[in-house]
Design an enzyme around this catalytic site. Sequence first.
Site, PDB file in Angstrom:
ATOM      1  N   ALA A  10      19.751  -4.769  16.739  1.00 38.87           N
ATOM      2  CA  ALA A  10      18.875  -5.649  17.509  1.00 38.87           C
ATOM      3  C   ALA A  10      17.551  -5.012  17.868  1.00 38.87           C
ATOM      4  O   ALA A  10      16.635  -5.700  18.324  1.00 38.87           O
ATOM      5  CB  ALA A  10      19.583  -6.107  18.788  1.00 38.87           C
ATOM      6  N   ARG A  15       8.489   2.359  18.235  1.00 38.15           N
ATOM      7  CA  ARG A  15       7.863   3.593  17.765  1.00 38.15           C
ATOM      8  C   ARG A  15       7.520   3.546  16.280  1.00 38.15           C
ATOM      9  O   ARG A  15       6.770   4.383  15.786  1.00 38.15           O
ATOM     10  CB  ARG A  15       8.773   4.788  18.049  1.00 38.15           C
ATOM     11  CG  ARG A  15       8.865   5.147  19.526  1.00 38.15           C
ATOM     12  CD  ARG A  15       9.965   6.154  19.779  1.00 38.15           C
ATOM     13  NE  ARG A  15       9.813   7.359  18.976  1.00 38.15           N
ATOM     14  CZ  ARG A  15      10.771   8.266  18.801  1.00 38.15           C
ATOM     15  NH1 ARG A  15      11.962   8.071  19.348  1.00 38.15           N
ATOM     16  NH2 ARG A  15      10.552   9.339  18.073  1.00 38.15           N
ATOM     17  N   LYS A  22      13.087  -2.681  12.760  1.00 38.37           N
ATOM     18  CA  LYS A  22      13.313  -1.309  12.313  1.00 38.37           C
ATOM     19  C   LYS A  22      14.332  -1.214  11.188  1.00 38.37           C
ATOM     20  O   LYS A  22      14.135  -0.477  10.212  1.00 38.37           O
ATOM     21  CB  LYS A  22      13.757  -0.464  13.504  1.00 38.37           C
ATOM     22  CG  LYS A  22      14.083   0.969  13.164  1.00 38.37           C
ATOM     23  CD  LYS A  22      14.305   1.827  14.396  1.00 38.37           C
ATOM     24  CE  LYS A  22      15.453   1.361  15.236  1.00 38.37           C
ATOM     25  NZ  LYS A  22      15.768   2.336  16.321  1.00 38.37           N
ATOM     26  N   GLY A  80      20.933  -2.956  26.441  1.00 41.41           N
ATOM     27  CA  GLY A  80      21.638  -1.730  26.146  1.00 41.41           C
ATOM     28  C   GLY A  80      22.720  -1.894  25.100  1.00 41.41           C
ATOM     29  O   GLY A  80      23.110  -3.005  24.720  1.00 41.41           O
ATOM     30  N   GLY A 140      22.385  12.519  24.189  1.00 42.94           N
ATOM     31  CA  GLY A 140      23.460  12.532  25.164  1.00 42.94           C
ATOM     32  C   GLY A 140      24.463  13.622  24.823  1.00 42.94           C
ATOM     33  O   GLY A 140      24.632  13.987  23.655  1.00 42.94           O
ATOM     34  N   ASN A 226      13.695   6.311  14.032  1.00 36.88           N
ATOM     35  CA  ASN A 226      13.020   5.677  15.163  1.00 36.88           C
ATOM     36  C   ASN A 226      11.512   5.660  15.025  1.00 36.88           C
ATOM     37  O   ASN A 226      10.829   5.060  15.840  1.00 36.88           O
ATOM     38  CB  ASN A 226      13.392   6.401  16.464  1.00 36.88           C
ATOM     39  CG  ASN A 226      14.861   6.258  16.805  1.00 36.88           C
ATOM     40  OD1 ASN A 226      15.352   5.158  17.014  1.00 36.88           O
ATOM     41  ND2 ASN A 226      15.583   7.369  16.809  1.00 36.88           N
ATOM     42  N   ARG A 315       9.799  -3.447 -16.216  1.00 38.94           N
ATOM     43  CA  ARG A 315       9.934  -4.349 -15.079  1.00 38.94           C
ATOM     44  C   ARG A 315      11.266  -5.099 -15.148  1.00 38.94           C
ATOM     45  O   ARG A 315      11.983  -5.023 -16.145  1.00 38.94           O
ATOM     46  CB  ARG A 315       8.741  -5.311 -15.051  1.00 38.94           C
ATOM     47  CG  ARG A 315       7.416  -4.622 -14.728  1.00 38.94           C
ATOM     48  CD  ARG A 315       6.247  -5.547 -14.892  1.00 38.94           C
ATOM     49  NE  ARG A 315       6.368  -6.714 -14.027  1.00 38.94           N
ATOM     50  CZ  ARG A 315       5.576  -7.787 -14.124  1.00 38.94           C
ATOM     51  NH1 ARG A 315       4.631  -7.847 -15.067  1.00 38.94           N
ATOM     52  NH2 ARG A 315       5.733  -8.801 -13.309  1.00 38.94           N
ATOM     53  N   ASN A 368       2.224 -14.912 -22.430  1.00 37.07           N
ATOM     54  CA  ASN A 368       3.370 -15.699 -21.978  1.00 37.07           C
ATOM     55  C   ASN A 368       3.054 -16.691 -20.872  1.00 37.07           C
ATOM     56  O   ASN A 368       3.916 -17.489 -20.517  1.00 37.07           O
ATOM     57  CB  ASN A 368       4.482 -14.755 -21.494  1.00 37.07           C
ATOM     58  CG  ASN A 368       4.007 -13.817 -20.388  1.00 37.07           C
ATOM     59  OD1 ASN A 368       2.834 -13.479 -20.310  1.00 37.07           O
ATOM     60  ND2 ASN A 368       4.922 -13.390 -19.544  1.00 37.07           N
ATOM     61  N   SER A 405      -3.482  -7.193 -38.421  1.00 34.52           N
ATOM     62  CA  SER A 405      -4.123  -6.639 -37.237  1.00 34.52           C
ATOM     63  C   SER A 405      -5.231  -7.556 -36.734  1.00 34.52           C
ATOM     64  O   SER A 405      -5.975  -8.151 -37.522  1.00 34.52           O
ATOM     65  CB  SER A 405      -4.723  -5.263 -37.563  1.00 34.52           C
ATOM     66  OG  SER A 405      -3.706  -4.356 -37.909  1.00 34.52           O
TER      67      SER A 405
END
Length: 449
Positions: A10, A15, A22, A80, A140, A226, A315, A368, A405
């Site tokens: 979420a 930052r 993110k 949180g 933590g 982050n 590609r 094309n 050619s």
Amino acid sequence: MATALVVLAAGMGSRMRSDRPKVLHEVGGAPLLAHALRAGRALAPERVVVVTGPDMEAVAAAAHEECPEAGIAVQAERLGTGHAVAQAAPFLQSFEGDVVVLYGDTPFIRPETLAALAEARARAEVVVLGFEPADPARYGRLVTEGEGLLRIVEWQDASEEERQIRLCNSGVLAAPAELLLKLVQRLTPAATSGEQYLTDVVELARQDGARATFVRGSEAEMLGVNSRADLAAAEAAFQARARAALLETGVTLTAPETVMLSHDTVIGRDAEIEPYVVFGPGVTVETGARIRAFSHLEGCHVSRGSVVGPYARLRPGCELAENARVGNFVEIKNATLGAGVKVNHLSYIGDAAIGAQSNVGAGTVTCNYDGVSKHRTEIGADVFIGSDTMLVAPVRVGDGAMTGSGSVITEDVPAEALALGRARQVNKPGLAAKLMARLRARAQRNKAG
């Protein structure tokens, strides 16, 4: 024991300085969220819940692209990690098994580490994944006693003594679904941030007589993203790991640090990759093929014995059969090249099929696109396309045919025919000298004036 994944996705990631959520920033050509979901797939989960924020439909779409069965829970207010897990409750009703909480911005957790997390559930109700970083910084801390986990303390709430602990919290945990959902409903906002920390479930569980423990992972796999600097570090870590894996399987990388790989790049043993090759998503290179320097490949398949480059671009939709040759400054898109086909110089081949052993001369273009729609060019086997041929699609060139050619081919060419589509050459004796004299005289008058 049945397992459910709850993946927290979420956060907007302020930052990152980005309008994009993110978890949609990419590493190895895939969103961070996709990497996290693939990591969790190692547990063979019966249910998957991705928690997004409001107005994050793009995140939900990315989740469903990687995991179509995923449920999408919306955290309307970002209160949180504990509050985020609580939003998954409607998708976990009646689920009898363990919940493993992962994070959409932590892409590198190894299957072995998640297996250790799941196995540790045999000795405790709540299991937390910890690690010891070189610099614990503001992580933590896990407060432990033997194999027991007493509590998790956030850095800003930790005492000086607790800040000396080296074992840090990754945020990843496992617990029985019923227990975890009860615990997150009891979380209260922290005094310092006002958020409900998922980490507080450890103390709540122990207060109820449940056991908590931890397992250790490496710092490298706990790398979270982050910021743009973190994203660059994550890309570098992914590339280093992917290159090492290729070398281990018998692929030659002559300058590994210059080769860029995608999350799904597949390269067979004894293939050779020269310097500064970029692999976008969806590329398979078979055994014994060679990709020469400064080439870019995406969404294509290169069969054994083929050589691509240098300075070639393949590609999406490009299929090279065995021993095909694609040379310098050639671009191929949505086209099939048969066995032994050569397109060696300065050509564009799009929306086309070329039969085995045909040769395409320098400067050839399959025209094309008519400004509205794309059209196909069909070239048979053993065809010789002269240099600087413009093939105006839709057009077919039969087996064994040739084009002169400089020709512009607007009609089908029968098998074994020679097609010429150019103006007849006319020579005007002496006219070049007269024209040059006239031009020089004009230039002199302009300069004098």
